[in-house]
Design an enzyme around this catalytic site. Structure first.
Site, PDB file in Angstrom:
ATOM      1  CB  ALA A   1      -0.748  -0.103   1.435  1.00 58.12           C
ATOM      2  N   GLY A   2       1.864   1.286   1.154  1.00 58.63           N
ATOM      3  CA  GLY A   2       2.860   2.777   1.367  1.00 58.63           C
ATOM      4  C   GLY A   2       3.308   3.089  -0.579  1.00 58.63           C
TER       5      GLY A   2
ATOM      6  CG  ASN B   1      17.543 -24.124  18.326  1.00 61.12           C
ATOM      7  OD1 ASN B   1      16.640 -25.519  18.029  1.00 61.12           O
ATOM      8  ND2 ASN B   1      18.769 -24.255  18.949  1.00 61.12           N
TER       9      ASN B   1
ATOM     10  CB  CYS C   1      20.946 -27.843  16.442  1.00 63.98           C
ATOM     11  SG  CYS C   1      22.492 -26.123  16.577  1.00 63.98           S
TER      12      CYS C   1
ATOM     13  CD  GLU D   1      19.187 -28.253  20.433  1.00 63.40           C
ATOM     14  OE1 GLU D   1      19.639 -27.027  20.696  1.00 63.40           O
ATOM     15  OE2 GLU D   1      19.131 -28.270  18.655  1.00 63.40           O
TER      16      GLU D   1
ATOM     17  CB  SER E   1      32.773 -28.801  20.086  1.00 61.37           C
ATOM     18  OG  SER E   1      32.780 -28.305  18.606  1.00 61.37           O
TER      19      SER E   1
END
Length: 792
Positions: free
Chosen positions: A263-264, A427, A429, A431, A606
């Site tokens: 619209a803008g 997220n 990963c 979970e 890690s």
């Protein structure tokens, strides 16, 4: 030839002296296999005049590591040499090291640039006698070589590029960083960490006790608004989080689709793809300085969005560059209605959220009513066969391993945060499942239990100890919520209100092996359930005790737990009789809980390498794998298998070469007995149906979700479709994190005369392939049970 000592003196190289140094570190090793003189011989070959003793030790450690396939004790020896070298190069006393880190002067500008917070140093100095004497340096020698090298490379704090911390110093820094003046709790945490019962997540190990303690692993955002301001405000949030090393999940289903009216400006929208390319470039740009770790954003989209087909192509290797965003990660947030329509081969309507608002704000029946009302009103932009879109999803997964699959209705229906509103994404990963809004950015602090540690020498499982350590983790993660540095105020607000935490695991496969349970055995399946029951029980008990002391979390009232409904109730599952849940439920009814969410098995890449465990909830992917060091690469064998084969007199060079030739499988090696073949099946030899079934069985005790990879050596569209529908019907929240496939071991090289490969033939082949894949997919949908049998 001479060597330069640590104090700068020169000395002649002496064979016996090198051998003697190695010999001293061989205590408790099997000297029938370990030969210090052999290491010295190889070290001497790599020497040059003027070599330093530090380089000598590094070479000796690497040499020992390369001999690991001869016997696992070489890996222990390699680590001992490397650790002993670090001990000679660092100060011993913890408080002295903390002072050095605090007093650091940046050589580039001459300014005081403390690497630990002044508050941390003050606490250490005020309690230095207790803290210094609590540290047991011998525990540094319990890491294997690669675990230690991972610590040295990325975790231990350095002064001017030189490692200043020992592993024990780091663990004490983390413990004091979390517990502050509570020295008893700090020492308790230090002991559990250093004995390897559990570990905090990498950001916590990196940053605890420092000036900017950003200890959280995961952040979840939903778009602030479908406008230029909203899109760029959200992008700025992502950049600030990424700068602080957080992984990000972003829900984008509310962003208007291609061709939608604006619209803008009286113009039309370019849709999702150009916007996501901007996010892609931000992820590349904000990399924590010097490409330490590129920004990582997972983008979540619901499959009714008009731009879904373009979205599925964004990670593909081929195609126009301006239609790709290969540095982002992609995930689908799938309502049950889509799965039902794929299953029954119905139409699927694609919509624009600007013209059909609110679909991302509702779930379950409410979603279905709203979606179908838009269909009846004719507000849809395009109608396709649901199976046509499903085909595109499977095609993308086969090519790129993604998009991740999460089931929106399961994630909401079985969430303890459902009283807050509709959850719109997970997220990076897959979970963490937490509520987000324009005012709230969800956060999660993580830790993982090393499940191998709770197997007793008598091959029983110590559930009591597991519950006890879980309770310590809850208290730690709950404290982190209050001491954490938050990169943006919306994250601070959300975390303080709902106080979610995420407890995961590593070494599940190791625990099964130590118990002598094959991964698919009924015993392993029961233990899997009981482990997660125990963790959930311990976590709830600790959170309830915290609520008794500090009150429940702010938005507790109205949550399922506040009504006496726990996670397993939402799955309609009864726990085993391992724990008595009735008194715990009564206690929770009285005091509430301090944390809205508790359990979230994450990938542990890690930290599992540091502790020498197999990752997360995964089976072993291979019994042999390659490791690189400066002096080259070499094979490492599954240490449990190596131990078993050595004990049975079956381990030798020929056996090693056979396992390498079989790509890490032992199933076709005749000399290996059947009991070991069962125990050491790799993930490619384990039925994925069992993996999914075990995920669902533990899922009843996981109040967030779990990072669940699917492994199919050679995926076809039928197998993959079967896997997804089985997981969905089992009630999983995360149906798939990555699809892991296996590259052909020895791909046959074809040389093609390109002149002869006519375009027409190529097009025909592609058409045939597509027909085959479609047939496999449809066959799988029509014959679910049979297809699952053929689709291990």
């Amino acid at each position: 030839m001479h060597v330069i000592k640590r104090d700068g003196r020169q000395e002649r190289v002496m064979f016996d002296k090198i051998t003697s140094r190695i010999q001293k570190l061989c205590y408790g090793l099997n000297m029938d296999f370990v030969d210090p003189a052999q290491i010295t011989m190889k070290v001497i070959q790599g020497l040059y005049s003027g070599v330093t003793t530090v380089e000598l030790d590094t070479l000796a450690a690497e040499t020992a590591a390369t001999l690991t396939t001869k016997h696992p004790d070489y890996a222990i020896l390699a680590a001992r040499i490397a650790v002993s070298n670090l001990h000679k190069e660092t100060k011993k006393v913890f408080s002295d090291v903390m002072e050095d880190l605090y007093n650091y002067i940046n050589p580039h500008n001459g300014r005081h640039s403390p690497m630990v917070a002044s508050s941390t140093l003050d606490i250490v100095m005020a309690n230095k006698d207790r803290l210094n004497s609590a540290i047991i340096y011998d525990r540094d020698f319990s890491y294997n070589y690669f675990g230690f090298k991972t610590l040295e490379r990325s975790y231990l704090l350095k002064i001017n590029g030189k490692v200043a911390e020992r592993p024990q110093h780091m663990l004490m820094r983390v413990s004091v960083g979390i517990h502050k003046e509570d020295i008893d709790a700090a020492i308790e945490t230090y002991n559990l960490l250093s004995e390897k019962w559990f570990t905090h997540a990498s950001p916590t190990l990196f940053n605890a006790g420092t000036n900017r303690p950003q200890l959280s692993s995961c952040f979840l955002l939903s778009m602030k608004d479908d406008s230029i301001e909203g899109i760029y405000d959200t992008l700025k949030q992502c950049a600030l989080i990424s700068k602080s090393a957080g992984g990000i999940g972003v829900a984008v289903s509310c962003i208007r689709a291609t061709g939608s009216y604006i619209a803008g400006t009286n113009g039309n929208s370019n849709g999702l793809v150009p916007m996501l390319r901007v996010y892609n470039n931000t992820a590349r740009y904000v990399d924590q300085g010097g490409n330490k770790r590129p920004g990582a954003f997972a983008i979540y989209l619901e499959p009714w969005h008009l731009d879904i087909f373009e979205f599925l192509d964004l990670k593909k290797n081929t195609g126009k560059e301006e239609q790709r965003a290969r540095d982002l990660f992609f995930a689908l947030w799938i309502p049950d209605l889509f799965m039902k329509r794929v299953e029954t081969n119905q139409d699927w309507s694609l919509m624009c959220p600007n013209e059909c608002p609110g679909l991302d704000e509702v779930w379950g029946e409410e979603f279905e009513k709203l979606y179908e009302s838009y269909e009846k009103q004719g507000r849809v932009r395009k109608v396709v066969k649901a199976q046509q879109l499903w085909y595109a999803i499977i095609e993308s997964q086969t090519e790129t391993g993604t998009p991740y699959m999460l089931y929106k209705d399961s994630c909401n229906r079985k969430s303890n945060q459902q009283n807050l509103g509709t959850i719109k994404c997970s997220n990076l990963c897959t979970e963490i499942v937490e509520y987000t809004s324009k005012d709230e950015v969800a956060v999660c602090n993580l830790a993982s239990l090393a499940l191998n540690m709770y197997v007793t020498p008598e091959h029983t499982y110590d559930f009591e100890k597991l519950a006890e350590v879980t309770k310590v983790i809850v208290r730690n993660l709950n404290k982190i919520i209050d001491i954490n540095y938050y990169p943006i105020p919306e994250a601070h607000l959300s975390n303080k209100r709902h106080r979610p935490i995420g407890i995961g695991v590593q070494g599940l496969a190791d625990a099964f092996i130590l118990m002598r349970y094959p991964f698919e055995s009924p015993e392993a399946q029961l233990l899997n359930k009981q482990i997660f029951e125990t963790i959930y029980y311990g976590a709830l008990e600790a959170s309830c005790e915290l609520a008794k002391e500090y009150g429940p979390y702010e938005t507790y009232e109205g949550s399922p737990v506040s009504k006496g409904i726990l996670q397993y109730d939402m799955w309609n599952v009864a726990p085993t009789d391992l724990w008595d849940w009735k008194p715990l439920k009564e206690k929770i009814a009285k005091y509430g809980i301090r944390n809205s969410l508790l359990i979230a098995p994450m990938p542990t890449a890690s930290t599992a390498q540091i502790l020498g465990n197999n990752e997360s909830i995964e089976p072993y992917t291979s019994n042999i794998y390659t490791r690189r060091v400066l002096s080259g690469e070499f094979q490492i064998v599954n240490p449990h298998l190596l131990k078993d084969l050595t004990e049975r007199g079956l381990w030798n060079e020929e056996m090693k070469n056979q396992i390498i030739a079989c790509n890490g499988s032992i199933q076709s090696i005749p000399e290996i007995p059947d009991d070991l073949k069962q125990l050491y099946k790799t993930v490619w030899e384990i039925s994925q149906k069992t993996v999914l079934k075990m995920a669902a069985e533990r899922g009843a005790f996981i109040d967030q979700s779990q990072s669940l990879n699917i492994h199919i050596a050679e995926p076809n569209y039928g197998k993959l479709t079967s896997m997804h529908f089985y997981g969905w019907k089992q009630g999983l929240k995360t149906g798939m994190y990555y699809l892991r496939t296996r590259p052909a071991a020895n791909p046959i090289q074809f040389t093609l005369n390109k002149e002869k490969l006519k375009d027409k033939e190529k097009a025909l082949k592609e058409e045939e392939e597509k027909e085959r894949n479609t047939a496999a997919m449809v066959c799988s949908l029509e014959n679910r049970e049979e297809c699952l049998m053929c689709g291990s």
